[in-house]
Design a protein around this motif. Structure first.
Motif, PDB file in Angstrom:
ATOM      1  N   ALA A 151       0.843  -1.217   0.000  1.00  0.00           N
ATOM      2  CA  ALA A 151       0.000   0.000   0.000  1.00  0.00           C
ATOM      3  C   ALA A 151       0.861   1.243   0.000  1.00  0.00           C
ATOM      4  N   LEU A 152       1.828   1.302   0.857  1.00  0.00           N
ATOM      5  CA  LEU A 152       2.744   2.442   0.927  1.00  0.00           C
ATOM      6  C   LEU A 152       3.529   2.547  -0.369  1.00  0.00           C
ATOM      7  N   LEU A 153       3.879   1.408  -0.922  1.00  0.00           N
ATOM      8  CA  LEU A 153       4.606   1.429  -2.190  1.00  0.00           C
ATOM      9  C   LEU A 153       3.742   2.060  -3.296  1.00  0.00           C
ATOM     10  N   GLY A 154       2.444   1.719  -3.306  1.00  0.00           N
ATOM     11  CA  GLY A 154       1.542   2.311  -4.328  1.00  0.00           C
ATOM     12  C   GLY A 154       1.404   3.804  -4.138  1.00  0.00           C
ATOM     13  N   MET A 155       1.282   4.209  -2.857  1.00  0.00           N
ATOM     14  CA  MET A 155       1.142   5.641  -2.590  1.00  0.00           C
ATOM     15  C   MET A 155       2.400   6.383  -2.976  1.00  0.00           C
ATOM     16  N   ILE A 156       3.526   5.830  -2.736  1.00  0.00           N
ATOM     17  CA  ILE A 156       4.802   6.477  -3.095  1.00  0.00           C
ATOM     18  C   ILE A 156       4.908   6.564  -4.614  1.00  0.00           C
ATOM     19  N   GLN A 157       4.471   5.529  -5.318  1.00  0.00           N
ATOM     20  CA  GLN A 157       4.521   5.575  -6.782  1.00  0.00           C
ATOM     21  C   GLN A 157       3.612   6.690  -7.295  1.00  0.00           C
ATOM     22  N   ASP A 158       2.418   6.785  -6.698  1.00  0.00           N
ATOM     23  CA  ASP A 158       1.494   7.878  -7.131  1.00  0.00           C
ATOM     24  C   ASP A 158       2.130   9.232  -6.821  1.00  0.00           C
ATOM     25  N   PHE A 159       2.756   9.375  -5.669  1.00  0.00           N
ATOM     26  CA  PHE A 159       3.406  10.635  -5.293  1.00  0.00           C
ATOM     27  C   PHE A 159       4.528  10.971  -6.278  1.00  0.00           C
ATOM     28  N   ASN A 160       5.312   9.997  -6.604  1.00  0.00           N
ATOM     29  CA  ASN A 160       6.424  10.245  -7.523  1.00  0.00           C
ATOM     30  C   ASN A 160       5.900  10.622  -8.914  1.00  0.00           C
ATOM     31  N   LYS A 186      -1.154  11.940   2.750  1.00  0.00           N
ATOM     32  CA  LYS A 186      -1.616  10.541   2.866  1.00  0.00           C
ATOM     33  C   LYS A 186      -0.470   9.613   3.218  1.00  0.00           C
ATOM     34  N   ILE A 187       0.676   9.826   2.507  1.00  0.00           N
ATOM     35  CA  ILE A 187       1.857   8.990   2.796  1.00  0.00           C
ATOM     36  C   ILE A 187       2.342   9.237   4.217  1.00  0.00           C
ATOM     37  N   ASP A 188       2.332  10.509   4.640  1.00  0.00           N
ATOM     38  CA  ASP A 188       2.809  10.837   5.985  1.00  0.00           C
ATOM     39  C   ASP A 188       1.930  10.172   7.036  1.00  0.00           C
ATOM     40  N   ASN A 189       0.647  10.200   6.830  1.00  0.00           N
ATOM     41  CA  ASN A 189      -0.252   9.552   7.796  1.00  0.00           C
ATOM     42  C   ASN A 189      -0.012   8.026   7.841  1.00  0.00           C
ATOM     43  N   HIS A 190       0.147   7.501   6.631  1.00  0.00           N
ATOM     44  CA  HIS A 190       0.399   6.042   6.590  1.00  0.00           C
ATOM     45  C   HIS A 190       1.717   5.682   7.304  1.00  0.00           C
ATOM     46  N   ILE A 191       2.743   6.505   7.065  1.00  0.00           N
ATOM     47  CA  ILE A 191       4.044   6.238   7.718  1.00  0.00           C
ATOM     48  C   ILE A 191       3.916   6.371   9.216  1.00  0.00           C
TER      49      ILE A 191
END
Length: 771
Positions: A362-371, A404-409
């Motif tokens: 999930a975090l990997l998907g969010m990071i890909q979307d962020f990038n 979103k990524i920050d909350n997940h982290i």
């Protein structure tokens, strides 16, 4: 010196190669033949009396073989029981010999046989003969015995049995009792009962010697002999020397039976005691095992362990695994923390999970979307203005992705922190349990150590109890096997007349011989010529000992007397040593008194007078004058008065001589006050010189040279000295004294005469030694 020489010293002369010396030694003992005859008479009389009164002793003998595997007898024949090594017979023959000969066992036999007293028939002159129990004319029933008596009970002599009355003698007084009458004495309480021999018995008187069972057991033990065949054999020979062979047979058989019975009882007693001990030990061990097992159960429950060793190993492995996980969780936390820091810095850089890419899709998907959105924003910035809605929307989407990524982290970090704390707690727990393993193991071993020991002990006792039970069921009925039942020979072993008389003959010869041997060995007196054979002095001859009935002053007139011929021999021998046609002054002396100086002087003078010679005898022993009436003239002058009174002339003294059987005797007179001074007076020389002129021979009977010096004072006045020595009177010290005088030349031309010769003591003169 060899021991044989010491032992034979006194029996044979030292010069044993000389037949004459051997003959002399034998003759010494033959002179005492009456002693040997008397000794034989006394010894054989004593032997006859001993044999007459000695009660014959018979030997009762038997033999047994111990049942012992090691000595050849199969003790355990059952193959199952044969495996019981601990209960096999292992007795030592030497120990069993001691048991068989013990006083307690003998007393038990005597007690079972109910033996009391010893019975004898009295023959002529009080001779006793043992009577067996089967030949007694009564039964002797004892109801009580007094064991605390201090003195022996006197013998009873039963003189006759008349109907119901027994007549007996005790302590010299005659008494009567009746059969069935209770009698109380110092021995105890007893009663006589009739038997089948009461009416027909005639061998009176009958002697009863009272003995209790303890005393009889002691008498039996004295004659009992137990010995093995050899040290490697289990065969034991039993013999009993007794004057009552019937009792001896019963005693030996009873000894074997009692020994077997006691041995088997001892074995069973040991086994039963062992079983009781094993049962008590097993009961105690069962209780101890239950306590130990309960303690182990409580320990495992309290420590929450099943198998300490395996659990400790598992805890150690888990601790290692959890430590690995804890490092991994810490890495993840560090990565997430760094990523969170990058996001919160609002940097327009692309982000990556690195090693965490596969752990959180999930975090990997969010990071890909962020990038992707970041890359789109960077492209729009190159072509659009910041106020452009497209650009603003892209900027807004990028911020949303960032948030979103920050909350997940944050959520992931919070979860990792919880997981990390749990891992640390688990690691601590596993480490503590792993480290406490040795302590738990030690505590567990303390508990289980006693458990193992008691388990082994329990199993061992169970085994031994089974073996003991098997052994008890297999105990044989006999401890030994009888090879020869008890029996005896009708010939007594003692006394044996042939041996007794042989010993008697030997003792009767040894006793007087031993006495004479010791006497001769220790006697320092002159015994025969050999004692003076080494003296460099000639011997004139020997004079035999005179029997008491023939003793007197002069012996030469009796031609039947051997001493007459011996004096002639001495006279002839002397003439061979003297110068012819010359007056001779002869000094007669000895070492001590009693050697026969005066006797020889008178008889020697008589023998010279018989040849026609004119002889004078002077009694110069001034300290011990003659007392014989024939030699004393109270009215005449004496040598003492002549020497003391200077007014007496030599002529008067010469005229005072007493004629006596062909010669003239001059008496000594009374004992002067100063004999030592008178004997050295010059008037002695004057007198002797005048006597030389008137007489052919002048014989001077002087005092003993070994006791006083008077004789030595006369030596310068004489021509020869005749030294008298006497058998069994003169000592070896006296002979040495004479030898010293001769070596020092204190005697003038000495010659020796041996006096007191017995038959066989000297060389003798054939016919003339017998009357």
């Amino acid at each position: 010196m060899k021991a044989s020489d010491v032992l034979l010293d006194g029996f044979f002369q030292k010069d044993s190669t000389n037949p004459r010396a051997v003959k002399q030694s034998m003759n010494y003992y033959l002179r005492y033949w009456k002693w040997f005859v008397l000794s034989m008479l006394l010894c054989f009389t004593a032997a006859f009396v001993f044999l007459y009164y000695f009660v014959p002793v018979y030997r009762v003998g038997g033999a047994i073989m111990l049942k012992d595997d090691s000595k050849g007898s199969r003790f355990f024949e059952n193959p199952v029981v044969g495996e019981l090594e601990d209960f096999k017979s292992s007795q030592l023959t030497e120990n069993e010999v001691d048991v068989l000969g013990s006083y307690e066992l003998i007393y038990e036999v005597v007690d079972k046989l109910n033996y009391y007293n010893l019975y004898y028939s009295k023959g002529d002159f009080g001779k006793l003969e043992a009577i067996p129990d089967s030949q007694l004319p009564f039964y002797f029933n004892v109801s009580e015995v007094f064991y605390n008596r201090t003195e022996p009970v006197g013998d009873w002599t039963i003189d006759a049995i008349q109907g119901d009355v027994i007549r007996f003698t005790v302590d010299g007084s005659q008494k009567t009792i009746q059969f069935g009458q209770t009698i109380k004495t110092d021995f105890g309480v007893f009663v006589f009962e009739k038997n089948e021999l009461t009416e027909s018995y005639t061998n009176f008187p009958l002697v009863i010697k009272f003995h209790n069972k303890h005393e009889l057991a002691g008498l039996f033990s004295i004659g009992l002999k137990i010995e093995p065949k050899d040290k490697n054999s289990s065969v034991i020979y039993i013999s009993l020397d007794t004057s009552f062979p019937e009792r001896g047979v019963a005693a030996v058989d009873g000894l074997v039976d009692t020994y077997n019975k006691n041995a088997l009882e001892d074995k069973k007693e040991v086994v039963l005691s062992t079983l009781s001990f094993l049962d008590s030990q097993l009961y105690q061990l069962t209780a101890d095992l239950a306590v130990i097992q309960r303690n182990i159960e409580q320990f495992k429950n309290r420590r929450n362990v099943v198998d300490i060793e395996n659990d400790s190993k598992l805890y150690q492995e888990n601790a290692v695994e959890v430590t690995k996980q804890l490092a991994e969780y810490q890495n993840q936390l560090d990565i997430l923390t760094n990523l969170q820091a990058d996001l919160q810095a609002n940097s327009e850089k692309s982000i990556t999970l690195g090693p965490l890419s596969s752990n959180d899709p999930a975090l990997l998907g969010m990071i890909q979307d962020f990038n992707q959105e970041l890359n789109r924003l960077l492209r729009l910035r190159a072509s659009l203005l910041p106020e452009n809605p497209v650009y603003v929307n892209s900027q807004t989407s990028l911020n949303n992705f960032r948030e979103k990524i920050d909350n997940h982290i944050k959520n992931r970090i919070s979860a990792l922190e919880i997981t990390l704390r749990n891992a640390e707690t688990t690691t601590t727990t596993f480490s503590r349990k792993s480290n406490s393993g040795p302590m738990l193991q030690r505590e567990f071993e303390v508990l289980t150590r006693d458990l193992e020991i008691k388990k082994e002990h329990y199993l061992y006792l169970i085994k031994k109890r089974e073996e003991t039970s098997l052994y008890l069921a297999s105990v044989p009925t006999s401890h030994s096997k009888s090879i020869n039942r008890a029996g005896f020979s009708p010939t007594p072993i003692s006394p044996k007349p042939s041996i007794i008389y042989s010993i008697t003959l030997l003792l009767s010869l040894i006793a007087p011989f031993g006495y004479l041997f010791v006497k001769r060995s220790m006697d320092e007196k002159l015994e025969d010529k050999s004692a003076i054979s080494n003296l460099s002095v000639n011997m004139l001859g020997e004079l035999s000992e005179i029997p008491k009935k023939d003793r007197g002053m002069l012996m030469i007139e009796d031609p039947r007397n051997p001493i007459a011929e011996q004096l002639r021999y001495v006279r002839t021998s002397y003439s061979l040593h003297s110068e012819r046609n010359k007056s001779q002054v002869v000094l007669i002396t000895s070492t001590v008194s009693g050697e026969g100086k005066t006797f020889f002087a008178l008889n020697f003078a008589k023998s010279l007078a018989l040849t026609g010679k004119k002889v004078a005898v002077l009694s110069y022993d001034l300290r011990k004058p003659q007392t014989n009436s024939k030699l004393v003239d109270a009215k005449g002058l004496s040598l003492t008065s002549f020497l003391s009174d200077k007014t007496i002339s030599v002529e008067s003294m010469l005229d005072s001589g007493m004629p006596m059987d062909g010669f003239t005797f001059f008496q000594s007179g009374k004992v002067p006050k100063n004999p030592g001074e008178l004997i050295i007076d010059e008037r002695n020389r004057e007198l002797i010189d005048r006597l030389r002129d008137q007489y052919d021979y002048v014989i001077i009977d002087s005092s003993p040279v070994g006791q006083v010096a008077d004789a030595l004072a006369l030596v310068p006045l004489v021509d020869r000295t005749i030294y008298i020595m006497r058998y069994n009177w003169t000592t070896k010290q006296d002979i040495e004294f004479f030898q010293q005088l001769n070596q020092e030349e204190k005697l003038v031309n000495p010659l020796i005469v041996l006096n007191g010769c017995k038959v066989g003591q000297g060389y003798g003169y054939g016919y003339y030694q017998t009357s």
